[in-house]
Scaffold this motif. Structure first.
Motif, PDB file in Angstrom:
ATOM      1  N   UNK A   1       0.823  -1.204   0.000  1.00 45.91           N
ATOM      2  CA  UNK A   1       0.000   0.000   0.000  1.00 45.91           C
ATOM      3  C   UNK A   1       0.864   1.264   0.000  1.00 45.91           C
ATOM      4  N   UNK A   2       1.949   1.263   0.767  1.00 41.18           N
ATOM      5  CA  UNK A   2       2.831   2.430   0.831  1.00 41.18           C
ATOM      6  C   UNK A   2       3.486   2.706  -0.519  1.00 41.18           C
ATOM      7  N   UNK A   3       3.991   1.634  -1.153  1.00 38.22           N
ATOM      8  CA  UNK A   3       4.630   1.795  -2.464  1.00 38.22           C
ATOM      9  C   UNK A   3       3.611   2.268  -3.491  1.00 38.22           C
ATOM     10  N   UNK A   4       2.399   1.743  -3.433  1.00 34.68           N
ATOM     11  CA  UNK A   4       1.334   2.163  -4.346  1.00 34.68           C
ATOM     12  C   UNK A   4       1.029   3.640  -4.169  1.00 34.68           C
ATOM     13  N   UNK A   5       0.917   4.078  -2.910  1.00 27.28           N
ATOM     14  CA  UNK A   5       0.615   5.491  -2.639  1.00 27.28           C
ATOM     15  C   UNK A   5       1.764   6.373  -3.136  1.00 27.28           C
ATOM     16  N   UNK A   6       2.987   5.957  -2.897  1.00 26.05           N
ATOM     17  CA  UNK A   6       4.166   6.720  -3.322  1.00 26.05           C
ATOM     18  C   UNK A   6       4.194   6.875  -4.851  1.00 26.05           C
ATOM     19  N   UNK A   7       3.960   5.751  -5.543  1.00 26.08           N
ATOM     20  CA  UNK A   7       3.971   5.803  -7.006  1.00 26.08           C
ATOM     21  C   UNK A   7       2.783   6.593  -7.546  1.00 26.08           C
ATOM     22  N   UNK A   8       1.641   6.516  -6.876  1.00 31.61           N
ATOM     23  CA  UNK A   8       0.475   7.300  -7.298  1.00 31.61           C
ATOM     24  C   UNK A   8       0.788   8.788  -7.238  1.00 31.61           C
ATOM     25  N   UNK A   9       1.490   9.186  -6.170  1.00 29.37           N
ATOM     26  CA  UNK A   9       1.873  10.590  -6.045  1.00 29.37           C
ATOM     27  C   UNK A   9       2.838  10.994  -7.154  1.00 29.37           C
ATOM     28  N   UNK A  10       3.771  10.099  -7.509  1.00 34.96           N
ATOM     29  CA  UNK A  10       4.707  10.398  -8.595  1.00 34.96           C
ATOM     30  C   UNK A  10       3.972  10.542  -9.928  1.00 34.96           C
ATOM     31  N   UNK A  11       3.009   9.644 -10.176  1.00 42.53           N
ATOM     32  CA  UNK A  11       2.233   9.708 -11.420  1.00 42.53           C
ATOM     33  C   UNK A  11       1.444  11.022 -11.466  1.00 42.53           C
ATOM     34  N   UNK A  12       0.848  11.405 -10.331  1.00 40.22           N
ATOM     35  CA  UNK A  12       0.076  12.646 -10.282  1.00 40.22           C
ATOM     36  C   UNK A  12       0.972  13.861 -10.515  1.00 40.22           C
ATOM     37  N   UNK A  13       2.172  13.867  -9.918  1.00 46.63           N
ATOM     38  CA  UNK A  13       3.097  14.988 -10.106  1.00 46.63           C
ATOM     39  C   UNK A  13       3.538  15.067 -11.563  1.00 46.63           C
ATOM     40  N   UNK A  14       3.833  13.907 -12.168  1.00 44.02           N
ATOM     41  CA  UNK A  14       4.227  13.862 -13.574  1.00 44.02           C
ATOM     42  C   UNK A  14       3.109  14.435 -14.442  1.00 44.02           C
ATOM     43  N   UNK A  15       1.866  14.065 -14.131  1.00 42.74           N
ATOM     44  CA  UNK A  15       0.704  14.554 -14.875  1.00 42.74           C
ATOM     45  C   UNK A  15       0.576  16.065 -14.725  1.00 42.74           C
ATOM     46  N   UNK A  16       0.668  16.549 -13.497  1.00 43.72           N
ATOM     47  CA  UNK A  16       0.549  17.989 -13.241  1.00 43.72           C
ATOM     48  C   UNK A  16       1.626  18.777 -13.988  1.00 43.72           C
ATOM     49  N   UNK A  17       2.868  18.290 -13.938  1.00 47.70           N
ATOM     50  CA  UNK A  17       3.976  18.972 -14.618  1.00 47.70           C
ATOM     51  C   UNK A  17       3.753  19.014 -16.130  1.00 47.70           C
ATOM     52  N   UNK A  18       3.263  17.914 -16.688  1.00 49.20           N
ATOM     53  CA  UNK A  18       3.039  17.850 -18.130  1.00 49.20           C
ATOM     54  C   UNK A  18       1.910  18.796 -18.543  1.00 49.20           C
ATOM     55  N   UNK A  19       0.868  18.880 -17.747  1.00 50.89           N
ATOM     56  CA  UNK A  19      -0.246  19.790 -18.058  1.00 50.89           C
ATOM     57  C   UNK A  19       0.217  21.243 -17.951  1.00 50.89           C
ATOM     58  N   UNK A  20       1.103  21.540 -17.006  1.00 52.09           N
ATOM     59  CA  UNK A  20       1.673  22.890 -16.916  1.00 52.09           C
ATOM     60  C   UNK A  20       2.457  23.212 -18.191  1.00 52.09           C
ATOM     61  N   UNK A  21       3.188  22.217 -18.727  1.00 51.44           N
ATOM     62  CA  UNK A  21       3.912  22.418 -19.997  1.00 51.44           C
ATOM     63  C   UNK A  21       2.941  22.746 -21.131  1.00 51.44           C
ATOM     64  N   UNK A  22       1.820  22.027 -21.204  1.00 49.11           N
ATOM     65  CA  UNK A  22       0.821  22.295 -22.245  1.00 49.11           C
ATOM     66  C   UNK A  22       0.292  23.724 -22.108  1.00 49.11           C
ATOM     67  N   UNK A  23      -0.019  24.126 -20.871  1.00 41.54           N
ATOM     68  CA  UNK A  23      -0.534  25.478 -20.646  1.00 41.54           C
ATOM     69  C   UNK A  23       0.496  26.542 -21.032  1.00 41.54           C
ATOM     70  N   UNK A  24       1.773  26.280 -20.746  1.00 35.76           N
ATOM     71  CA  UNK A  24       2.835  27.230 -21.094  1.00 35.76           C
ATOM     72  C   UNK A  24       2.954  27.364 -22.615  1.00 35.76           C
ATOM     73  N   UNK A  25       2.963  26.225 -23.315  1.00 32.53           N
ATOM     74  CA  UNK A  25       3.043  26.250 -24.777  1.00 32.53           C
ATOM     75  C   UNK A  25       1.831  26.953 -25.381  1.00 32.53           C
ATOM     76  N   UNK A  26       0.655  26.706 -24.814  1.00 30.00           N
ATOM     77  CA  UNK A  26      -0.564  27.349 -25.297  1.00 30.00           C
ATOM     78  C   UNK A  26      -0.480  28.866 -25.109  1.00 30.00           C
ATOM     79  N   UNK A  27      -0.002  29.313 -23.953  1.00 32.31           N
ATOM     80  CA  UNK A  27       0.108  30.754 -23.690  1.00 32.31           C
ATOM     81  C   UNK A  27       1.077  31.414 -24.669  1.00 32.31           C
ATOM     82  N   UNK A  28       2.194  30.736 -24.961  1.00 28.54           N
ATOM     83  CA  UNK A  28       3.163  31.266 -25.926  1.00 28.54           C
ATOM     84  C   UNK A  28       2.532  31.394 -27.307  1.00 28.54           C
ATOM     85  N   UNK A  29       1.807  30.360 -27.728  1.00 25.11           N
ATOM     86  CA  UNK A  29       1.200  30.367 -29.057  1.00 25.11           C
ATOM     87  C   UNK A  29       0.104  31.425 -29.132  1.00 25.11           C
TER      88      UNK A  29
END
Length: 186
Positions: free
Chosen positions: A151-179
């Motif tokens: 359960x601990x490893x699952x929670x840890x990896x879930x947080x990593x997946x969520x952070x990766x998702x958040x960072x990638x969506x921020x990249x999309x928003x940045x590219x959109x703002x530039x365009x």
């Protein structure tokens, strides 16, 4: 690969969504001429539909002009027709085996519609990224249920997946703002 989910694979898939988004917005027209504007154009050539860059060279001789050198003289009319039918708002001028495409000044209404198209592309990219996140989270839940990870490893990896998702969506928003800034620039 660790049990449950391969984080590198999820990152690669999210990066693929970003690259597809970059390709989509590169084809949007701004105030300056760019050969990428003609990327979506396909030409009826030799019995099949092929991308424009496989039958001609596209150049940018001036800031508001595109030049197209068609390799096969018999294809000039097909290239002209393909550009007109691509709904890009472009009207090529035939000049022998070459085509010149003057880019008209974008009016405010057209700029706003291009920004809407860019927002649509961004939303598609975000949906693709969220699908990757969902796949990762489901993989983690399944691995936890099967007992291959705790359960601990699952929670840890879930947080990593969520952070990766958040960072990638921020990249999309940045590219959109530039365009968006580039499109609205007069």
């Amino acid at each position: 690969m660790t049990a449950g989910v391969d984080l590198n694979d999820l990152k690669r898939r999210m990066d693929g969504a970003i690259n597809a988004f970059k390709h989509d917005i590169a084809s949007l027209r701004t105030g300056r001429a760019s050969a990428n504007i003609l990327d979506p154009v396909t030409v009826d050539a030799y019995g099949s539909r092929v991308p424009l860059n496989q039958v001609a060279n596209v150049t940018v001789p001036e800031p508001r002009m595109l030049g197209i050198s068609v390799w096969d003289k018999s294809m000039v009319n097909a290239v002209d027709r393909a550009i007109r039918e691509a709904n890009l708002g472009l009207n090529p001028i035939m000049d022998g085996q070459n085509l010149r495409i003057p880019l008209p000044e974008l009016n405010e209404e057209r700029r706003k519609s291009l920004v809407k198209v860019a927002h649509d592309y961004a939303e598609k990219a975000k949906v693709a990224i969220r699908h990757v996140r969902r796949d990762g989270m489901e993989g983690l839940k399944k691995a936890e249920k099967d007992g291959t990870i705790g359960q601990d490893e699952s929670r840890s990896k879930s947080e990593k997946v969520q952070k990766m998702t958040d960072d990638t969506i921020v990249d999309v928003d940045r590219l959109l703002a530039e365009k968006e800034k580039e499109i609205m620039q007069v």
